[in-house]
Design an enzyme around this catalytic site. Structure first.
Site, PDB file in Angstrom:
ATOM      1  N   HIS A  22       0.913  -1.226  -0.031  1.00 36.66           N
ATOM      2  CA  HIS A  22       0.142  -0.016   0.010  1.00 36.66           C
ATOM      3  C   HIS A  22       0.961   1.127   0.207  1.00 36.66           C
ATOM      4  O   HIS A  22       1.686   1.492   1.104  1.00 36.66           O
ATOM      5  CB  HIS A  22      -0.915  -0.033   1.219  1.00 36.66           C
TER       6      HIS A  22
ATOM      7  N   GLY B 189       2.925   5.076   4.013  1.00 38.41           N
ATOM      8  CA  GLY B 189       2.400   5.787   5.159  1.00 38.41           C
ATOM      9  C   GLY B 189       0.891   5.276   5.348  1.00 38.41           C
ATOM     10  O   GLY B 189       0.133   4.720   4.596  1.00 38.41           O
TER      11      GLY B 189
ATOM     12  N   SER C 128      -3.348   5.473   5.418  1.00 39.13           N
ATOM     13  CA  SER C 128      -4.143   5.902   4.756  1.00 39.13           C
ATOM     14  C   SER C 128      -4.687   7.349   5.202  1.00 39.13           C
ATOM     15  O   SER C 128      -4.660   7.694   6.474  1.00 39.13           O
ATOM     16  CB  SER C 128      -5.495   5.203   4.606  1.00 39.13           C
ATOM     17  N   GLY C 129      -4.606   8.416   4.105  1.00 38.75           N
ATOM     18  CA  GLY C 129      -5.237   9.915   4.553  1.00 38.75           C
ATOM     19  C   GLY C 129      -4.086  10.523   5.022  1.00 38.75           C
ATOM     20  O   GLY C 129      -4.431  11.716   5.364  1.00 38.75           O
TER      21      GLY C 129
ATOM     22  N   GLY D 267      -1.705  11.789   2.929  1.00 36.45           N
ATOM     23  CA  GLY D 267      -1.243  12.985   1.846  1.00 36.45           C
ATOM     24  C   GLY D 267      -0.617  12.073   0.838  1.00 36.45           C
ATOM     25  O   GLY D 267       0.061  13.076  -0.028  1.00 36.45           O
ATOM     26  N   LYS D 268      -0.268  10.953   0.843  1.00 32.79           N
ATOM     27  CA  LYS D 268       0.366  10.382  -0.302  1.00 32.79           C
ATOM     28  C   LYS D 268       0.072  10.675  -1.694  1.00 32.79           C
ATOM     29  O   LYS D 268       0.690  11.269  -2.485  1.00 32.79           O
ATOM     30  CB  LYS D 268       0.724   8.920  -0.264  1.00 32.79           C
ATOM     31  N   SER D 269      -1.495  10.360  -2.052  1.00 30.62           N
ATOM     32  CA  SER D 269      -1.919  10.729  -3.232  1.00 30.62           C
ATOM     33  C   SER D 269      -1.816  12.356  -3.599  1.00 30.62           C
ATOM     34  O   SER D 269      -1.631  12.538  -4.856  1.00 30.62           O
ATOM     35  CB  SER D 269      -3.482  10.416  -3.485  1.00 30.62           C
TER      36      SER D 269
ATOM     37  N   GLU E 203      -6.796   8.420  -6.224  1.00 28.11           N
ATOM     38  CA  GLU E 203      -8.119   8.844  -5.243  1.00 28.11           C
ATOM     39  C   GLU E 203      -7.710   9.778  -4.565  1.00 28.11           C
ATOM     40  O   GLU E 203      -6.455   9.824  -3.821  1.00 28.11           O
ATOM     41  CB  GLU E 203      -8.186   7.370  -4.550  1.00 28.11           C
TER      42      GLU E 203
ATOM     43  N   ARG F  66      18.266  14.776  11.699  1.00 27.71           N
ATOM     44  CA  ARG F  66      18.391  16.387  11.271  1.00 27.71           C
ATOM     45  C   ARG F  66      19.480  16.562  10.333  1.00 27.71           C
ATOM     46  O   ARG F  66      19.696  17.486   9.491  1.00 27.71           O
ATOM     47  CB  ARG F  66      18.341  17.207  12.435  1.00 27.71           C
TER      48      ARG F  66
END
Length: 309
Positions: free
Chosen positions: A142, A157, A159-160, A162-164, A206, A247
């Site tokens: 995924h 990461g 779902s939701g 921000g990958k797409s 999506e 960092r």
């Protein structure tokens, strides 16, 4: 090499423009299950102890010359000792002459007989490469796969996270989408992973609140790509104020996928961060490392020199 995957002989015939001299049944029903390819020199001389009938057998000029110098009776005996083992398929390269005895025995033992115009070494190299791709071990993850400045970047990461949306922003900036939501990953060599999208969702993204969008139609053919090597894994996670994030970049991290370690970094996500720019920098930095320059090491070296002075 054993594989739980297979490819039909029909697909190889189409891919390499092979001419079918004889097929005992439909080529779609003849399945190739190994990446190994053989030249049957030893089998033609009678040594068949280690013969693997699952391998495609390639007859080139050397084997053809050997057979042409035999009498018809001897040629029949040599070819029968080979073809009675019922190899999955026999390919003659350089459009070599198909001996009458070879065709007769192929029909007798039900062995597919094919012709190609390619030279032997070229054909074998291309065939092995194709088989390694078609029969490669694979998993589906995924995530989202994009090409950024020539680097294949796999975003992972929850779902939701921000990958797409990040992928769409990268496409708008001139980069290319390979897969959204589900990435099919193949191990095509001991060092290389290649990712692609399942055919059903290829070119689609999506976006929550909008729905499914067709990236190819919205942004053009230049915005998508069928496959891409995976060079970098970026794990997106929600910002945790109590967690220490890298960092300087001195600690190398890797994501093990199908037994191959791929350079990996963890990027914390919070409102206001431009993830597209972060991924562009990550891709360029990874490319720079492969070319032999590591910014973190160079900075650390300068810091040590200043401390010593």
């Amino acid at each position: 090499m054993k594989s739980k995957y297979s490819i039909s002989l029909e697909k190889l015939i189409d891919e390499f423009a092979l001419e079918a001299v004889y097929l005992p049944k439909s080529a779609t029903d003849i399945m190739i299950t190994t990446t190994e390819v053989d030249r049957p020199g030893l089998a033609l001389t009678g040594f068949v102890e280690l013969f693997d009938q699952r391998r495609i057998q390639v007859i080139g000029r050397a084997e053809s010359k050997y057979l042409s110098e035999l009498s018809s009776t001897q040629r029949m005996l040599r070819l029968e000792s080979f073809l009675k083992l019922e190899p999955v398929a026999v390919v003659l390269t350089s459009r070599l002459t198909v001996f009458d005895e070879m065709l007769e025995l192929a029909k007798k033992y039900g062995v597919p007989l094919l012709l190609t115009e390619q030279r032997t070494s070229e054909f074998i190299a291309a065939l092995i490469a194709s088989l390694h791709t078609s029969l490669a071990p694979r998993i589906t993850r995924h995530g989202v796969l994009v090409e950024v400045y020539g680097e294949g970047v796999l975003m992972l990461g929850d779902s939701g996270i921000g990958k797409s949306e990040t992928a769409i922003e990268l496409v708008k900036r001139g980069h290319r989408l390979i897969a959204d939501d589900a990435v099919e990953i193949k191990r095509v060599s001991a060092k290389t992973l290649v990712g692609s999208a399942p055919e059903l969702i290829r070119y689609y993204v999506e976006l929550r609140g909008i729905g499914i969008v067709d990236v190819r139609r919205l942004f053009g053919m230049g915005a998508v790509k069928l496959t891409e090597k995976i060079d970098l894994v970026i794990n997106l996670e929600h910002w945790d104020p109590d967690k220490h994030y890298e960092r300087f970049g001195l600690d190398e991290q890797y994501e093990n996928i199908l037994g191959i370690n791929i350079p990996s970094i963890t990027v914390p996500v919070r409102p206001g961060r431009n993830l597209a720019i972060v991924l562009e920098i990550a891709a360029m930095n990874n490319r720079q490392k492969k070319l032999g320059y590591n910014t973190a090491e160079e900075f650390n070296k300068r810091l040590l020199e200043q401390t010593l002075n």
